[in-house]
Scaffold this motif. Structure first.
Motif, PDB file in Angstrom:
ATOM      1  N   PHE A 136       1.109  -1.413   0.243  1.00 31.03           N
ATOM      2  CA  PHE A 136      -0.094  -0.229   0.004  1.00 31.03           C
ATOM      3  C   PHE A 136       0.509   1.211  -0.288  1.00 31.03           C
ATOM      4  CE2 PHE A 136      -2.061   3.736   2.017  1.00 31.03           C
ATOM      5  CZ  PHE A 136      -2.768   3.771   1.487  1.00 31.03           C
ATOM      6  N   HIS A 137       1.372   1.276   0.836  1.00 36.70           N
ATOM      7  CA  HIS A 137       2.850   2.486   1.183  1.00 36.70           C
ATOM      8  C   HIS A 137       3.579   2.627  -0.210  1.00 36.70           C
ATOM      9  CE1 HIS A 137       1.343   3.766   4.564  1.00 36.70           C
ATOM     10  NE2 HIS A 137       1.154   2.578   5.479  1.00 36.70           N
ATOM     11  N   GLN A 138       4.111   2.220  -0.845  1.00 39.12           N
ATOM     12  CA  GLN A 138       4.916   1.753  -2.174  1.00 39.12           C
ATOM     13  C   GLN A 138       4.313   2.229  -3.554  1.00 39.12           C
ATOM     14  OE1 GLN A 138       5.406  -1.979  -2.227  1.00 39.12           O
ATOM     15  NE2 GLN A 138       8.019  -2.252  -2.179  1.00 39.12           N
ATOM     16  N   MET A 151       6.307   5.743   5.184  1.00 35.74           N
ATOM     17  CA  MET A 151       5.163   4.122   5.911  1.00 35.74           C
ATOM     18  C   MET A 151       5.473   4.723   6.933  1.00 35.74           C
ATOM     19  SD  MET A 151       4.930   0.273   5.374  1.00 35.74           S
ATOM     20  CE  MET A 151       6.670   0.415   5.594  1.00 35.74           C
ATOM     21  N   PRO A 152       4.059   5.170   8.355  1.00 36.74           N
ATOM     22  CA  PRO A 152       4.446   5.528   9.545  1.00 36.74           C
ATOM     23  C   PRO A 152       4.847   3.943  10.314  1.00 36.74           C
ATOM     24  CG  PRO A 152       2.581   6.256   8.666  1.00 36.74           C
ATOM     25  CD  PRO A 152       2.820   5.550   7.256  1.00 36.74           C
ATOM     26  N   ASP A 153       5.477   4.063  11.292  1.00 31.73           N
ATOM     27  CA  ASP A 153       5.969   3.386  12.382  1.00 31.73           C
ATOM     28  C   ASP A 153       4.929   2.881  13.315  1.00 31.73           C
ATOM     29  OD1 ASP A 153       7.531   2.248  14.465  1.00 31.73           O
ATOM     30  OD2 ASP A 153       9.061   3.286  14.500  1.00 31.73           O
ATOM     31  N   LEU A 154       4.379   2.226  13.342  1.00 31.02           N
ATOM     32  CA  LEU A 154       3.648   2.054  14.411  1.00 31.02           C
ATOM     33  C   LEU A 154       3.622   1.542  15.493  1.00 31.02           C
ATOM     34  CD1 LEU A 154       1.718  -0.410  12.018  1.00 31.02           C
ATOM     35  CD2 LEU A 154       1.380   1.253  12.333  1.00 31.02           C
ATOM     36  N   LEU A 210      10.249   3.204  -9.435  1.00 28.12           N
ATOM     37  CA  LEU A 210      10.821   4.280  -9.980  1.00 28.12           C
ATOM     38  C   LEU A 210      11.928   4.066  -8.555  1.00 28.12           C
ATOM     39  CD1 LEU A 210       8.095   6.227 -10.755  1.00 28.12           C
ATOM     40  CD2 LEU A 210      10.121   5.299 -12.563  1.00 28.12           C
ATOM     41  N   PRO A 211      13.447   5.099  -8.656  1.00 21.98           N
ATOM     42  CA  PRO A 211      13.627   5.041  -7.551  1.00 21.98           C
ATOM     43  C   PRO A 211      12.954   6.639  -6.770  1.00 21.98           C
ATOM     44  CG  PRO A 211      15.029   6.861  -9.371  1.00 21.98           C
ATOM     45  CD  PRO A 211      13.585   5.897  -9.653  1.00 21.98           C
ATOM     46  N   ILE A 212      13.491   6.763  -5.456  1.00 19.17           N
ATOM     47  CA  ILE A 212      13.251   7.748  -4.569  1.00 19.17           C
ATOM     48  C   ILE A 212      13.601   9.010  -5.368  1.00 19.17           C
ATOM     49  CG2 ILE A 212      13.761   9.249  -2.624  1.00 19.17           C
ATOM     50  CD1 ILE A 212      13.428   6.848  -1.106  1.00 19.17           C
ATOM     51  N   GLY A 213      13.340  10.186  -5.576  1.00 15.04           N
ATOM     52  CA  GLY A 213      13.794  11.773  -5.606  1.00 15.04           C
ATOM     53  C   GLY A 213      12.873  11.824  -7.226  1.00 15.04           C
ATOM     54  N   ILE A 226       9.634   5.743   1.920  1.00 18.06           N
ATOM     55  CA  ILE A 226       8.898   4.643   0.856  1.00 18.06           C
ATOM     56  C   ILE A 226       9.555   5.091  -0.561  1.00 18.06           C
ATOM     57  CG2 ILE A 226       6.914   2.854  -0.123  1.00 18.06           C
ATOM     58  CD1 ILE A 226       8.607   1.947   3.079  1.00 18.06           C
ATOM     59  N   ALA A 227      10.385   4.417  -1.448  1.00 15.00           N
ATOM     60  CA  ALA A 227       9.771   4.386  -3.424  1.00 15.00           C
ATOM     61  C   ALA A 227       8.751   4.355  -3.922  1.00 15.00           C
ATOM     62  CB  ALA A 227      11.091   3.493  -3.984  1.00 15.00           C
ATOM     63  N   PRO A 228       7.853   4.959  -4.613  1.00 16.10           N
ATOM     64  CA  PRO A 228       6.938   4.196  -6.031  1.00 16.10           C
ATOM     65  C   PRO A 228       7.170   2.728  -6.363  1.00 16.10           C
ATOM     66  CG  PRO A 228       7.793   6.355  -6.036  1.00 16.10           C
ATOM     67  CD  PRO A 228       9.282   5.647  -5.885  1.00 16.10           C
TER      68      PRO A 228
END
Length: 559
Positions: free
Chosen positions: A222-224, A272-275, A296-299, A285-287
């Motif tokens: 989900f977070h990706q 992504m939150p730390d629960l 895709l890379p971060i940035g 998180i990278a896409p």
């Protein structure tokens, strides 16, 4: 009362001479060619259903609904495609037309009608906005209506339409493709959840805080997916210091754009939150697209993120994309989806006819996501043409009949306006600042009607039921009551009285055709004529019949 003749009534007889010209006319596309569905695929779908669901067995065969009659089919197609009723003249022409392929011609003609795009634009507008973050999002209502009406009427492919929503930017009040971002006020997690739900039928939002409890989706997936959307902002548009609107914009290098739902600034990356430590920033998180594994890379800049996602999401490599659209349209046209609810598809849950579902989705993909092709193909199946019956029990065989369900509020409103010869009006962009526009829209007659009769198009239809406010609105509406009164020379009741002369039977037939798009049965005709004769006045009796027809459950149902 006069004995009822077995021959066609006056309203049909008067039109019989015009029939040859009508039957010889077929709607054509802009290049002069007759549009066509794919009858071969329609037959494959019917055979697939029969094989998977055992239609050939004597037990199931005895329960299979027959093909619906011409008048019921005509009403169904009008409601499904253009969201209105056929007129008495159209009913007469269709009933008397001897053409073997008149049903296919009807579908072609209505798909070429501008009302087709308007009707389905309203459907998808409700899909997008019914789960909005706040009423502020309604600022984009008129724009998305215009955008989708144009897209459907020009038969833009479904992948092209979806891509425009994903990469959208600009003035929300002018660019309807920004609607999904405005509806969720560009909140990263909510946008991701809605993009997945609407365009893939996948409820991945359930994996936002933990691995999906009923499906195989993981929290990180989900977070990706959400990581495609962090750089989108919502900015106010100001003219002479006064706010005149909102615009969707990319935030790639320190610009400021707020997310009104949370009043947080847009960020360049998603975390992504730390629960275990909710106050911490969390993990960057990278896409990554969960359906195909593309990353895709971060940035990566916002424009590239969303453009790449649009290509991957609406690609033949992503089976969820075609399946989500096929399942929705099948559910709307046949009354029940291959999987329910229509926005919660899964390989881990039962499917009514998985092989047939896969076949139709594969053919939709092979035909370039042609939406009109999909309508024609489904509407040419035996499954679509069967008589309507109440919704089945879970242990009964699916698709033995077409399922009846409650009409959407816009359709009911337009059918009322048509039956009563009133101007329905439309949702439009009002002048002034966004707040004033939303206020004026919410207080418009169509919107107020929708607040009583509206429902989320994505929910299971068996959960949509009538209510006391709906009954009271139909029985006592100040908006529609004057149009029922025979005292008004422009009313439908007065017109029926005038057209029928002293023949109450003909007046009743005309009202049935206008309101229910069918002739009355012998019993219905007798009851109505007897009531008119016993009423305080003939006009009062006609008004009673008209009012009763408008308040019948049948009028509010798509059968």
């Amino acid at each position: 009362m006069k004995a009822r003749s077995n021959s066609p009534r006056v309203v049909f007889t008067l039109l019989a001479l015009a029939l040859p010209a009508v039957a010889a006319t077929r709607s054509t596309t802009s290049d002069g060619k007759v549009p066509a569905g794919d009858s071969n695929v329609s037959k494959q779908v019917d055979r697939g259903l029969a094989d998977e669901l055992g239609f050939s067995t004597s037990e199931v065969q005895s329960k299979l609904a027959p093909a619906t009659g011409d008048q019921a089919f005509l009403r169904r197609v009008y409601l499904d495609l253009v969201g209105t009723l056929p007129t008495p003249t159209e009913i007469a022409m269709f009933t008397l037309d001897p053409s073997a392929d008149k049903r296919g011609q009807l579908v072609d003609r209505l798909l070429a009608d501008p009302r087709y795009g308007e009707n389905w634009a309203r459907y998808w507008r409700d899909v997008i906005f019914y789960r909005r973050a706040s009423d502020r999002a309604l600022y984009g209502y008129g724009a998305v209506d215009n955008f989708l009406s144009e897209a459907f009427n020009t038969n833009q492919s479904w992948d092209k339409i979806a891509k425009q929503f994903i990469v959208a930017s600009g003035n929300v009040g002018e660019r309807g493709e920004t609607a999904m971002f405005m509806a969720q006020e560009v909140d990263t997690a909510n946008v991701a959840a809605e993009m997945s739900r609407v365009f893939m039928g996948v409820q991945i939002a359930c994996a936002q805080c933990h691995d999906h409890p009923l499906d195989h989706w993981k929290r990180e997936e989900f977070h990706q997916f959400a990581a495609f959307f962090p750089r989108i902002g919502l900015r106010p548009i100001r003219v002479n210091g006064q706010q005149r609107g909102f615009e969707i914009d990319s935030i790639d290098s320190g610009g400021i754009a707020f997310r009104p739902a949370t009043m947080r600034r847009a960020t360049l990356e998603h975390y992504m939150p730390d629960l275990k430590n909710p106050s911490a920033e969390g993990k960057m998180i990278a896409p990554k697209f969960f359906a195909t594994g593309d990353t895709l890379p971060i940035g990566t800049k916002d424009e590239e993120r969303r453009a790449k996602l649009a290509d991957w999401l609406a690609s033949p490599d992503n089976p969820w994309f075609a399946k989500a659209m096929v399942n929705r349209l099948w559910s709307e046209l046949v009354g029940e989806g291959f999987q329910e609810p229509v926005d919660d598809l899964s390989v881990d849950r039962p499917c009514s006819a998985p092989k047939t579902f896969d076949l139709l989705a594969a053919q939709f993909t092979a035909h370039g996501y042609d939406v009109k092709w999909l309508f024609r193909t489904i509407m040419a199946t035996d499954a679509y043409a069967r008589e309507s019956r109440p919704r089945r029990n879970p242990n009964e065989t699916p698709f033995l009949a077409n399922c009846s369900y409650r009409l959407r509020s816009d359709v009911v409103y337009d059918c009322l306006a048509q039956a009563l010869a009133m101007s329905p009006g439309s949702i439009r962009t009002f002048g002034g600042a966004p707040g004033a526009q939303v206020f004026r829209y919410l207080n418009s007659p169509r919107s107020q009607f929708g607040q009583v009769f509206g429902y989320d198009p994505s929910v299971r239809r068996e959960t949509v039921a009538g209510s006391i406010p709906q009954a009271l609105a139909l029985m006592n509406s100040r908006q529609f009551a004057p149009a029922i009164s025979a005292d008004s020379p422009q009313s439908v009741a007065a017109e029926a009285l005038h057209n029928a002369g002293d023949d109450n039977e003909q007046a009743v037939v005309e009202l049935f055709l206008r309101v229910l798009a069918r002739e009355p049965s012998n019993e219905e005709l007798t009851i109505c004529v007897v009531h008119i004769a016993a009423a305080d006045s003939r006009a009062a009796g006609i008004e009673d019949v008209l009012w009763t027809l408008l308040n019948r459950t049948e009028f509010l149902q798509r059968n």
